[in-house]
Design a protein around this motif. Sequence first.
Motif, PDB file in Angstrom:
ATOM      1  N   TYR A 143       0.899  -1.283  -0.036  1.00 31.78           N
ATOM      2  CA  TYR A 143      -0.040  -0.093  -0.121  1.00 31.78           C
ATOM      3  C   TYR A 143       0.868   1.236   0.158  1.00 31.78           C
ATOM      4  CZ  TYR A 143       1.101   0.229   5.123  1.00 31.78           C
ATOM      5  OH  TYR A 143       1.546   0.333   6.234  1.00 31.78           O
ATOM      6  N   PHE A 144       2.113   1.364   0.566  1.00 29.85           N
ATOM      7  CA  PHE A 144       2.944   2.319   0.577  1.00 29.85           C
ATOM      8  C   PHE A 144       3.229   3.002  -0.987  1.00 29.85           C
ATOM      9  CE2 PHE A 144       7.234   4.359   0.550  1.00 29.85           C
ATOM     10  CZ  PHE A 144       7.077   5.123   1.581  1.00 29.85           C
ATOM     11  N   ALA A 145       3.429   2.164  -2.100  1.00 25.94           N
ATOM     12  CA  ALA A 145       3.506   2.424  -3.451  1.00 25.94           C
ATOM     13  C   ALA A 145       2.233   3.409  -3.784  1.00 25.94           C
ATOM     14  CB  ALA A 145       3.802   1.322  -4.263  1.00 25.94           C
ATOM     15  N   TYR A 146       1.239   3.203  -3.356  1.00 26.41           N
ATOM     16  CA  TYR A 146      -0.042   3.788  -3.766  1.00 26.41           C
ATOM     17  C   TYR A 146      -0.069   5.037  -3.126  1.00 26.41           C
ATOM     18  CZ  TYR A 146      -1.867  -0.406  -5.929  1.00 26.41           C
ATOM     19  OH  TYR A 146      -1.910  -1.824  -6.567  1.00 26.41           O
ATOM     20  N   ALA A 147       0.326   5.077  -1.890  1.00 27.78           N
ATOM     21  CA  ALA A 147       0.196   6.402  -1.156  1.00 27.78           C
ATOM     22  C   ALA A 147       1.158   7.280  -1.616  1.00 27.78           C
ATOM     23  CB  ALA A 147       0.539   6.159   0.394  1.00 27.78           C
ATOM     24  N   LEU A 148       2.580   6.789  -1.995  1.00 31.91           N
ATOM     25  CA  LEU A 148       3.446   7.547  -2.597  1.00 31.91           C
ATOM     26  C   LEU A 148       3.143   8.088  -4.004  1.00 31.91           C
ATOM     27  CD1 LEU A 148       6.379   8.331  -1.906  1.00 31.91           C
ATOM     28  CD2 LEU A 148       7.191   6.284  -3.100  1.00 31.91           C
ATOM     29  N   ILE A 149       2.612   7.294  -4.773  1.00 31.75           N
ATOM     30  CA  ILE A 149       2.130   7.986  -6.054  1.00 31.75           C
ATOM     31  C   ILE A 149       1.351   9.098  -5.834  1.00 31.75           C
ATOM     32  CG2 ILE A 149       0.915   7.317  -8.186  1.00 31.75           C
ATOM     33  CD1 ILE A 149       2.142   4.461  -8.110  1.00 31.75           C
ATOM     34  N   ILE A 150       0.225   8.812  -5.004  1.00 31.51           N
ATOM     35  CA  ILE A 150      -0.846   9.969  -4.840  1.00 31.51           C
ATOM     36  C   ILE A 150      -0.248  11.348  -4.290  1.00 31.51           C
ATOM     37  CG2 ILE A 150      -2.826  10.734  -3.205  1.00 31.51           C
ATOM     38  CD1 ILE A 150      -3.599   7.532  -3.739  1.00 31.51           C
ATOM     39  N   CYS A 151       0.602  11.092  -3.275  1.00 37.87           N
ATOM     40  CA  CYS A 151       1.360  12.361  -2.655  1.00 37.87           C
ATOM     41  C   CYS A 151       2.439  12.835  -3.876  1.00 37.87           C
ATOM     42  CB  CYS A 151       2.169  11.933  -1.513  1.00 37.87           C
ATOM     43  SG  CYS A 151       1.077  11.445  -0.128  1.00 37.87           S
ATOM     44  N   LYS A 152       2.893  11.902  -4.644  1.00 27.70           N
ATOM     45  CA  LYS A 152       3.890  12.800  -5.665  1.00 27.70           C
ATOM     46  C   LYS A 152       2.996  13.406  -6.760  1.00 27.70           C
ATOM     47  CE  LYS A 152       7.797   9.567  -5.508  1.00 27.70           C
ATOM     48  NZ  LYS A 152       8.632   8.791  -6.510  1.00 27.70           N
ATOM     49  N   VAL A 153       1.872  12.826  -7.151  1.00 28.76           N
ATOM     50  CA  VAL A 153       1.138  13.421  -8.291  1.00 28.76           C
ATOM     51  C   VAL A 153       0.463  14.815  -7.710  1.00 28.76           C
ATOM     52  CG1 VAL A 153      -1.060  13.190  -9.492  1.00 28.76           C
ATOM     53  CG2 VAL A 153       0.731  11.596  -9.573  1.00 28.76           C
ATOM     54  N   LEU A 154      -0.022  14.823  -6.283  1.00 30.77           N
ATOM     55  CA  LEU A 154      -0.395  16.074  -5.812  1.00 30.77           C
ATOM     56  C   LEU A 154       0.817  17.121  -5.740  1.00 30.77           C
ATOM     57  CD1 LEU A 154      -2.894  14.568  -2.906  1.00 30.77           C
ATOM     58  CD2 LEU A 154      -3.594  15.756  -5.316  1.00 30.77           C
ATOM     59  N   GLY A 155       1.893  16.575  -5.459  1.00 31.68           N
ATOM     60  CA  GLY A 155       2.777  17.455  -5.166  1.00 31.68           C
ATOM     61  C   GLY A 155       3.400  18.314  -6.560  1.00 31.68           C
ATOM     62  N   VAL A 156       3.410  17.577  -7.590  1.00 33.66           N
ATOM     63  CA  VAL A 156       3.912  18.101  -8.830  1.00 33.66           C
ATOM     64  C   VAL A 156       2.689  19.011  -9.460  1.00 33.66           C
ATOM     65  CG1 VAL A 156       5.432  16.336  -9.458  1.00 33.66           C
ATOM     66  CG2 VAL A 156       3.182  16.066 -10.140  1.00 33.66           C
ATOM     67  N   ILE A 157       1.439  18.615  -9.081  1.00 34.25           N
ATOM     68  CA  ILE A 157       0.349  19.529  -9.415  1.00 34.25           C
ATOM     69  C   ILE A 157       0.532  20.950  -8.654  1.00 34.25           C
ATOM     70  CG2 ILE A 157      -2.185  20.133  -9.239  1.00 34.25           C
ATOM     71  CD1 ILE A 157      -2.457  16.969  -9.901  1.00 34.25           C
ATOM     72  N   ALA A 158       0.955  20.895  -7.542  1.00 38.16           N
ATOM     73  CA  ALA A 158       0.929  22.029  -6.637  1.00 38.16           C
ATOM     74  C   ALA A 158       2.202  22.910  -7.176  1.00 38.16           C
ATOM     75  CB  ALA A 158       1.157  21.713  -5.380  1.00 38.16           C
ATOM     76  N   ILE A 159       3.100  22.330  -7.532  1.00 40.19           N
ATOM     77  CA  ILE A 159       4.465  23.146  -7.993  1.00 40.19           C
ATOM     78  C   ILE A 159       4.104  23.669  -9.193  1.00 40.19           C
ATOM     79  CG2 ILE A 159       5.853  22.140  -6.607  1.00 40.19           C
ATOM     80  CD1 ILE A 159       7.298  20.423  -8.773  1.00 40.19           C
ATOM     81  N   ALA A 160       3.523  22.947 -10.352  1.00 42.25           N
ATOM     82  CA  ALA A 160       3.413  23.467 -11.693  1.00 42.25           C
ATOM     83  C   ALA A 160       2.201  24.402 -12.117  1.00 42.25           C
ATOM     84  CB  ALA A 160       3.109  22.073 -12.554  1.00 42.25           C
ATOM     85  N   ILE A 161       1.282  24.452 -11.165  1.00 42.05           N
ATOM     86  CA  ILE A 161      -0.027  25.203 -11.439  1.00 42.05           C
ATOM     87  C   ILE A 161       0.369  26.523 -10.677  1.00 42.05           C
ATOM     88  CG2 ILE A 161      -2.185  25.517 -11.300  1.00 42.05           C
ATOM     89  CD1 ILE A 161      -2.897  22.770 -11.485  1.00 42.05           C
ATOM     90  N   PRO A 162       0.642  27.623 -11.522  1.00 42.23           N
ATOM     91  CA  PRO A 162       1.116  28.967 -11.021  1.00 42.23           C
ATOM     92  C   PRO A 162      -0.006  29.551 -10.097  1.00 42.23           C
ATOM     93  CG  PRO A 162       1.376  28.907 -13.260  1.00 42.23           C
ATOM     94  CD  PRO A 162       0.405  27.708 -13.098  1.00 42.23           C
ATOM     95  N   GLN A 163      -1.340  29.216 -10.019  1.00 38.52           N
ATOM     96  CA  GLN A 163      -2.464  29.682  -9.129  1.00 38.52           C
ATOM     97  C   GLN A 163      -2.214  29.317  -7.783  1.00 38.52           C
ATOM     98  OE1 GLN A 163      -2.788  28.610 -12.292  1.00 38.52           O
ATOM     99  NE2 GLN A 163      -3.529  30.557 -13.391  1.00 38.52           N
ATOM    100  N   VAL A 164      -1.578  28.154  -7.448  1.00 38.00           N
ATOM    101  CA  VAL A 164      -1.505  27.525  -6.162  1.00 38.00           C
ATOM    102  C   VAL A 164      -0.858  28.256  -5.152  1.00 38.00           C
ATOM    103  CG1 VAL A 164      -0.698  25.710  -5.104  1.00 38.00           C
ATOM    104  CG2 VAL A 164      -1.556  25.063  -7.271  1.00 38.00           C
ATOM    105  N   PRO A 165      -1.420  28.722  -4.095  1.00 34.25           N
ATOM    106  CA  PRO A 165      -0.996  29.584  -3.267  1.00 34.25           C
ATOM    107  C   PRO A 165       0.762  29.063  -2.635  1.00 34.25           C
ATOM    108  CG  PRO A 165      -3.081  28.910  -2.526  1.00 34.25           C
ATOM    109  CD  PRO A 165      -2.958  27.886  -3.656  1.00 34.25           C
ATOM    110  N   ALA A 166       1.405  30.115  -2.519  1.00 36.83           N
ATOM    111  CA  ALA A 166       2.639  29.856  -2.261  1.00 36.83           C
ATOM    112  C   ALA A 166       3.180  28.970  -0.920  1.00 36.83           C
ATOM    113  CB  ALA A 166       3.298  31.114  -1.995  1.00 36.83           C
ATOM    114  N   LYS A 167       2.266  29.065  -0.070  1.00 35.05           N
ATOM    115  CA  LYS A 167       2.516  28.023   1.267  1.00 35.05           C
ATOM    116  C   LYS A 167       2.302  26.606   0.782  1.00 35.05           C
ATOM    117  CE  LYS A 167       2.761  29.626   5.077  1.00 35.05           C
ATOM    118  NZ  LYS A 167       4.218  30.038   5.814  1.00 35.05           N
ATOM    119  N   LEU A 168       1.318  26.417  -0.236  1.00 33.79           N
ATOM    120  CA  LEU A 168       0.965  25.119  -0.438  1.00 33.79           C
ATOM    121  C   LEU A 168       2.147  24.610  -1.547  1.00 33.79           C
ATOM    122  CD1 LEU A 168      -0.986  22.589  -0.229  1.00 33.79           C
ATOM    123  CD2 LEU A 168      -2.191  23.789  -2.189  1.00 33.79           C
ATOM    124  N   LYS A 169       2.846  25.491  -2.087  1.00 35.19           N
ATOM    125  CA  LYS A 169       3.942  25.106  -2.978  1.00 35.19           C
ATOM    126  C   LYS A 169       5.152  24.764  -1.985  1.00 35.19           C
ATOM    127  CE  LYS A 169       3.017  27.836  -7.296  1.00 35.19           C
ATOM    128  NZ  LYS A 169       2.698  26.834  -8.081  1.00 35.19           N
TER     129      LYS A 169
END
Length: 139
Positions: free
Chosen positions: A46-72
């Motif tokens: 199950y760790f692999a699934y959690a890791l993938i979800i967190c990585k995808v959410l992380g790259v979405i946060a850093i790639a979308i300019p409108q995401v708040p700076a604190k979340l980035k």
Amino acid sequence: MKKNRIIFWIATVFIVIWEGIMPLGTLLFAPQYINAGTKPLGYPDYFAYALIICKVLGVIAIAIPQVPAKLKEWAYAGLTFSLLFAFISHACVDKNITYMLLPLIVLAILMLSYVYRSKLAGVNPASHQNEYTGASALS
């Protein structure tokens, strides 16, 4: 300024592909390989699934300019921890130098993205101000 923007986007696109699209592609198109990187290190499936979800959410946060700076900031921190722990896991378990160096190389590219994001925002990452007290985070 244009050079900074180009460096930022090249580094960020690499991180988005490496840390987001590739794991998501594995999940969607080759699920039999989901835990190919984590199982040999002794992590539960199950760790692999959690890791993938967190990585995808992380790259979405850093790639979308409108995401708040604190979340980035949190996204950069999470991806940093993930890469550091990947290095530590490989160093402790399989001691394969290639597997140990790869997360450090990706981490260097992530840090390049972070530093140039700060330059574009006009913020010195070493002297962030505490939003509550106005004091420097380093003091």
